[in-house]
Design an enzyme around this catalytic site. Sequence first.
Site, PDB file in Angstrom:
ATOM      1  N   HIS A   1      -5.912  -1.998 -13.342  1.00  0.00           N
ATOM      2  CA  HIS A   1      -6.559  -0.694 -13.494  1.00  0.00           C
ATOM      3  C   HIS A   1      -6.994  -0.138 -12.141  1.00  0.00           C
ATOM      4  O   HIS A   1      -6.645   0.990 -11.774  1.00  0.00           O
ATOM      5  CB  HIS A   1      -7.771  -0.851 -14.416  1.00  0.00           C
ATOM      6  CG  HIS A   1      -8.546   0.409 -14.646  1.00  0.00           C
ATOM      7  ND1 HIS A   1      -8.438   1.150 -15.795  1.00  0.00           N
ATOM      8  CD2 HIS A   1      -9.464   1.065 -13.879  1.00  0.00           C
ATOM      9  CE1 HIS A   1      -9.230   2.198 -15.727  1.00  0.00           C
ATOM     10  NE2 HIS A   1      -9.875   2.171 -14.563  1.00  0.00           N
ATOM     11  N   GLU A   2      -7.729  -0.937 -11.388  1.00  0.00           N
ATOM     12  CA  GLU A   2      -8.251  -0.452 -10.101  1.00  0.00           C
ATOM     13  C   GLU A   2      -7.134  -0.248  -9.083  1.00  0.00           C
ATOM     14  O   GLU A   2      -7.208   0.654  -8.242  1.00  0.00           O
ATOM     15  CB  GLU A   2      -9.307  -1.418  -9.562  1.00  0.00           C
ATOM     16  CG  GLU A   2     -10.526  -1.583 -10.457  1.00  0.00           C
ATOM     17  CD  GLU A   2     -11.223  -0.279 -10.800  1.00  0.00           C
ATOM     18  OE1 GLU A   2     -11.081   0.697 -10.027  1.00  0.00           O
ATOM     19  OE2 GLU A   2     -11.896  -0.222 -11.842  1.00  0.00           O
TER      20      GLU A   2
ATOM     21  N   HIS B   1      -2.815   5.661  -6.544  1.00  0.00           N
ATOM     22  CA  HIS B   1      -2.937   7.109  -6.701  1.00  0.00           C
ATOM     23  C   HIS B   1      -3.548   7.707  -5.425  1.00  0.00           C
ATOM     24  O   HIS B   1      -3.026   8.681  -4.864  1.00  0.00           O
ATOM     25  CB  HIS B   1      -3.802   7.423  -7.918  1.00  0.00           C
ATOM     26  CG  HIS B   1      -3.745   8.847  -8.367  1.00  0.00           C
ATOM     27  ND1 HIS B   1      -4.405   9.296  -9.489  1.00  0.00           N
ATOM     28  CD2 HIS B   1      -3.134   9.948  -7.844  1.00  0.00           C
ATOM     29  CE1 HIS B   1      -4.190  10.592  -9.641  1.00  0.00           C
ATOM     30  NE2 HIS B   1      -3.421  11.010  -8.652  1.00  0.00           N
TER      31      HIS B   1
ATOM     32  N   HIS C   1      -5.781   3.189  -9.517  1.00  0.00           N
ATOM     33  CA  HIS C   1      -6.563   4.144  -8.725  1.00  0.00           C
ATOM     34  C   HIS C   1      -6.155   4.085  -7.252  1.00  0.00           C
ATOM     35  O   HIS C   1      -5.970   5.116  -6.594  1.00  0.00           O
ATOM     36  CB  HIS C   1      -8.055   3.794  -8.809  1.00  0.00           C
ATOM     37  CG  HIS C   1      -8.711   4.141 -10.094  1.00  0.00           C
ATOM     38  ND1 HIS C   1      -8.669   5.404 -10.643  1.00  0.00           N
ATOM     39  CD2 HIS C   1      -9.474   3.397 -10.941  1.00  0.00           C
ATOM     40  CE1 HIS C   1      -9.362   5.418 -11.772  1.00  0.00           C
ATOM     41  NE2 HIS C   1      -9.854   4.215 -11.975  1.00  0.00           N
TER      42      HIS C   1
END
Length: 602
Positions: free
Chosen positions: A389-390, A396, A393
Amino acid sequence: MEKELTRQTVDPKYTWDLKRIYENDEAWEKAFAQVAADSKAFASRAGTLSEGREKVLETLKAMYAIDEEISTLYVYAMMRYNEDSTDAKYQALMSRAGTLASEVNARTSFLTPELLSLKEGELEAMAEDPAFCEYDVFLRDVLRTKPHTLSAGEEQLLAMSQEIAGVPGNAYSMLNDADLDLGKTRGEDGEKVKLTDARFLSFLSSSNRAVRKNAYVNMMNGYNKMGNTIASIYDGQVKADIFESRARKFDNCRQAALYPDQVDESVYDSLIDAVHGGVDTLCEYLKIRQKQLGVGKLHMYDLYTEVDNGFDIKLDVEDAFKVFLDAVAPLGEDYVKEASRALPERWIDVYETKNKRSGAYCCGNAYRTTPYVLLNHKKTYDGLSTLCHEMGHAMHSFYSNKTQPYAKADYTIFVAEVASTCNEILLAEHLRKKYADNNQAQIALIGNILEHFRTTVFRQTMFAEFEHKAHRMAEEGKGLTRDSLSEMYYDLNKLYYGGACKVDKEVAWEWMRIPHFYTPFYVYKYATGFCAAVTLARNILSGDPEKIKAYRKFLTLGASMPPIEELKVAGVDMSTPQPVCEALDYFAELIMEYKRLLDEEK
């Protein structure tokens, strides 16, 4: 129970390398002094923008140079502070950075009103001028926000008030991360251990019901002991939100919070309505969970329990990182190559250490360096999923910062949760494929997807509903007290979980431990992001090169387009309820498959 690590005992290779931002604190101090001087000099530009486009362009360049440095100052101080929230030195640095940011905002506050005072059509012309290409989004946003822009003097006063408005969030952070003592609870070996927010989930995951019940009750009671204080802090946050929204002539706080993202309030309402329509499906899933656990009645402290079906994933961070890279392989070799740098180059602060900030986050705001990720890694599927998940980020931010100029690199929160959640789904589907012939693995993996769905779509939507109701109460002149907030939060849990669970009285105090409530109207974006990610992950896994290309394009857009339009580029339209409904259908499909597999195992 593992011995608690400290910053001195943890292996440095598992800590982030912040020297890429500033070599040392002395370099930070030097940059701080320079920004302070530059911002004072910038104030002298007030009243000069009517001298022509060159003056405007020069002023915009100077403003964004200051903004980039103040952002870098703040994130360095914040991350140092997050390493040890009792370190007074970095508490002071973060406070000073916040104060300087407030001063900079005040000194640059003349800019928008003065731009709006230029002759008719001048801003539109500058936005189309190639010389202003780095600032076209800013200029168009200035025009869009004209109805909510005040006079230069009023803007300066409002900017000066921002530091005060941040006091509730800072106070809560200090209480939650440093001063709040949650006492001890008994682990599975019967020994009492210190109860921390970072350890809480591991207790709730225990197969020993007494362990999870005791941890749950102790945790909620620990917060409730400070309930009046926390309610007062949150009331201060909501009043700051109301002040800001009314000063800027918005109808309400929620409208003001959604306005920067160009998201209509109907998107928020349609999310809540759609999720309410899926509550019966949620309860169907929870009843299956009840049978799996073999309990007469499911309690709130049972919701996170891991069901042991003979399949397990327990990976240290090195192995978890390899699985992450395999999971995101459909995004392309170049994506994997860039992502593989994160662990060896120390983008990531991996393990829980004494007084370290709980939870996990990614910080991509140090534009000139790599993104940074804070974890409190545990050898569980949740720990693996959190890493993915991180890193969503992080990548991105990596591609946005690489592709866009600083003024257009920092994507909005509305799209921020899409790439991260997409990675979670890619992980789950990667492992399902890997263990396709293993029923126990399929049960465990689908169960984890369902849990992420419950905690991200249903739980975050419930949080969003609480936040909206709390602000509406205050806007109507009703008091926000420990009792009124707890009663409302309890009733929401009854609505979402009452059809399948015993809604224990202690859940009424859970709102007190949710730090996201101090970033107003943030949490709904987890739910919308998850729903968008379901569609996008399926697009990626279809193997369609055009769909993958569209998603990769999305990762580079930063803030160069309105977030709804960016998601359309990726392949999903969040201005309609369709993605939420499709995601709820996916949830229902998974429940049917989950039940089928469980029946086969029986």
